[in-house]
Design an enzyme around this catalytic site. Structure first.
Site, PDB file in Angstrom:
ATOM      1  N   LYS A   1     -19.377  29.076  16.595  1.00  0.00           N
ATOM      2  CA  LYS A   1     -18.515  28.220  15.771  1.00  0.00           C
ATOM      3  C   LYS A   1     -19.170  26.841  15.692  1.00  0.00           C
ATOM      4  O   LYS A   1     -19.704  26.345  16.699  1.00  0.00           O
ATOM      5  CB  LYS A   1     -17.129  28.108  16.403  1.00  0.00           C
ATOM      6  CG  LYS A   1     -16.341  29.410  16.403  1.00  0.00           C
ATOM      7  CD  LYS A   1     -15.890  29.798  14.993  1.00  0.00           C
ATOM      8  CE  LYS A   1     -14.933  30.992  15.047  1.00  0.00           C
ATOM      9  NZ  LYS A   1     -14.441  31.367  13.700  1.00  0.00           N
TER      10      LYS A   1
ATOM     11  N   LYS B   1     -12.146  41.374   7.031  1.00  0.00           N
ATOM     12  CA  LYS B   1     -11.045  41.571   7.988  1.00  0.00           C
ATOM     13  C   LYS B   1      -9.905  42.242   7.235  1.00  0.00           C
ATOM     14  O   LYS B   1      -9.400  41.690   6.256  1.00  0.00           O
ATOM     15  CB  LYS B   1     -10.578  40.222   8.550  1.00  0.00           C
ATOM     16  CG  LYS B   1     -11.655  39.473   9.315  1.00  0.00           C
ATOM     17  CD  LYS B   1     -11.150  38.128   9.816  1.00  0.00           C
ATOM     18  CE  LYS B   1     -12.283  37.362  10.489  1.00  0.00           C
ATOM     19  NZ  LYS B   1     -11.901  35.980  10.841  1.00  0.00           N
TER      20      LYS B   1
END
Ligand code: MG
Length: 366
Positions: free
Chosen positions: A163, A263
Site C-alpha cells: 500500500k 473482487k
C-alpha cells in the site's frame, strides 16, 4: 427454492495486525455472513465490506442495517428463488454491491450443495492450487514494512503488494525491492490517493520493474489513469473504478488500464465477476483476484475464482493466518507458496459452530 431460513451472522474479529491503506486503518473487523437454508442444506457467504468508508461507501454498519431491515426480509417474501434471480430482485438497491453479492453467493453455495457439485467446478476453475500473494499495509516506518515483507517472502509468498500514499512511495519501493530482489512479483496499490499534479511520483517507480500500479487516481478519473498509462512502462491496474463489465469496457476503450483487480463483492456478485473475467480474457487484459480481509468463507470464493483460466496474475490470496489468529472456517494454509482450491461440495468450507460461539457471533433472522 423456497428458503427455510435467512440470517445475517455478525462475528466480531480482531486482525492479526492492523492493516493500513490510504483510506483507513483496519484493526478489528466485524465480519458479516449471510446464511440461507433449504431442506436441511445450508449456504454461506461473506459480505465484502470494511468498517470505515473509503474503499467503498458500503461499510459494515450500513450493510448490516440494510441487510437486516430491508434486503433479507425482501428475500424472505420471494417464494421461489435462485441465485440467477438475485440481480433483478435487488436491482433497486443501488450502491449495495457487496450485500447483493453476498446474497447471491450464499444461494450459489446452497445450489451447489443441492446438486452435489463444488463451486470451483461450477464456475469452470481449472487449477487445483493457486499461487499465494500478500498485501502489506501502510506503516509509519519503512523498516517496519521491509521486516513484514521479509517474513512473508520467507514463508513462500511469491508476490507482494505494498500500500502506498503520495510522498513515501519511492523510498518504500526502493527499500523493499532491495530486500526481496527481482524474483518476487512486487506491485503497489494507492487506493486512489494520487492526483494528476503528483503523477510524476508514480512515474519515478518505473525503475523498479513493478508488476503494476493499482488504482493510483480517483474512481471516476479514468482520463488521468489513461494519461499515466501512456507515459510510463509500468502497467496500470484498476480496482475501485471497475464496478461492472461496462466500466471495464469504458476503461479499456480509453487505455486507462491493462490489468484488472477483480473482487466479486465490489462488482455485485459472482456472475458479474465471471462476465468481467470473460471480457478480460477476450481483450487480453491481465487479471487477478483481490481480497477484502476475508475470512475463510469469503476466501473460498476468492480462491476458486483465482483458478479460472483467464486469471493471469497472482492475487491477494493469502493464508488464513495473514489476517486472523483463528479463522471461522478450517484454515487456508500455504504449501510451497500455493493454496489448495476447495473441491468439496459448495464453496468447500463452512463456518465452524464452536468458533462462531466463542467468537460471540450474533444472529439476526429475517
Ligand atoms: Mg486495491
Amino acid at each position: 427454492m423456497r428458503l427455510d431460513a435467512i440470517e445475517l451472522v455478525r462475528v466480531p474479529m480482531v486482525l492479526a495486525r492492523p492493516f493500513g491503506a490510504a483510506h483507513s486503518t483496519v484493526s478489528t473487523r466485524d465480519v458479516l455472513l449471510v446464511h440461507v437454508s433449504c431442506e436441511g442444506l445450508h449456504g454461506w457467504s461473506e459480505v465484502g465490506v470494511l468498517p470505515e468508508p473509503g474503499y467503498s461507501t458500503e461499510t459494515t454498519d450500513l450493510a448490516h442495517d440494510v441487510l437486516v431491515r430491508e434486503m433479507l426480509p425482501f428475500l424472505r417474501r420471494v417464494s421461489d428463488v435462485t441465485s440467477a434471480d438475485v440481480g433483478s430482485i435487488f436491482a433497486d438497491f443501488q450502491g449495495r454491491p457487496a450485500s447483493v453479492a453476498a446474497i447471491e453467493a450464499a444461494l450459489i453455495d446452497l445450489e451447489c450443495r443441492r446438486s452435489h457439485v463444488s463451486f470451483a467446478d461450477r464456475i469452470g476453475a481449472l487449477r487445483d492450487t493457486v499461487a499465494a500473494g500478500v498485501a502489506v499495509g501502510l506503516h509509519d516506518e519503512t523498516a517496519e514494512t521491509v521486516a513484514e515483507v521479509r517474513g512473508y517472502v520467507a514463508r513462500g509468498y511469491a508476490r507482494v503488494k505494498l500500500k502506498i500514499i503520495p510522498g513515501m512511495e519511492y523510498e518504500l519501493v526502493s527499500a523493499v525491492r532491495g530486500e526481496v530482489g527481482d524474483a518476487v512479483h512486487l506491485m503497489v496499490d494507492a487506493n486512489g490517493s494520487y492526483h494528476r499534479s503528483n503523477a510524476s511520483l508514480l512515474a519515478a517507480l518505473d525503475e523498479f520493474s513493478l508488476t503494476c500500479i493499482e488504482q493510483p487516481f480517483a474512481v471516476d478519473d479514468l482520463e488521468t489513469h489513461a494519461m499515466l498509462a501512456g507515459a510510463i512502462s509500468t502497467p496500470i491496474c484498476l480496482d475501485e473504478s471497475i464496478s461492472c463489465v461496462s466500466d471495464l469496457r469504458q476503461a479499456l476503450d480509453i487505455g486507462a488500464c491493462s490489468v484488472v483487480n477483480l473482487k466479486w463483492s465490489r462488482v455485485g456478485g459472482v456472475y458479474e465477476a465471471l462476465r468481467i473475467h470473460d471480457e478480460c480474457a477476450l481483450a487480453g487484459v491481465d487479471l487477478w483476484i483481490g481480497g477484502m480481509l476475508s475470512t475463510g468463507v469469503g476466501k473460498a470464493v476468492d480462491v476458486a475464482l483465482s483458478a479460472l483460466p483467464g486469471v493471469t496474475m497472482i492475487g491477494d490470496i493469502s493464508e488464513s493466518s495473514r489476517y486472523f489468529a483463528e479463522d471461522i472456517t478450517e484454515d487456508f494454509t500455504m504449501h510451497h507458496g500455493r493454496i489448495a482450491v476447495p473441491h468439496d461440495v459448495g464453496i468447500g468450507v463452512v463456518p465452524l459452530g464452536e468458533r462462531l460461539l466463542h467468537m460471540n457471533a450474533r444472529v439476526y433472522s429475517a
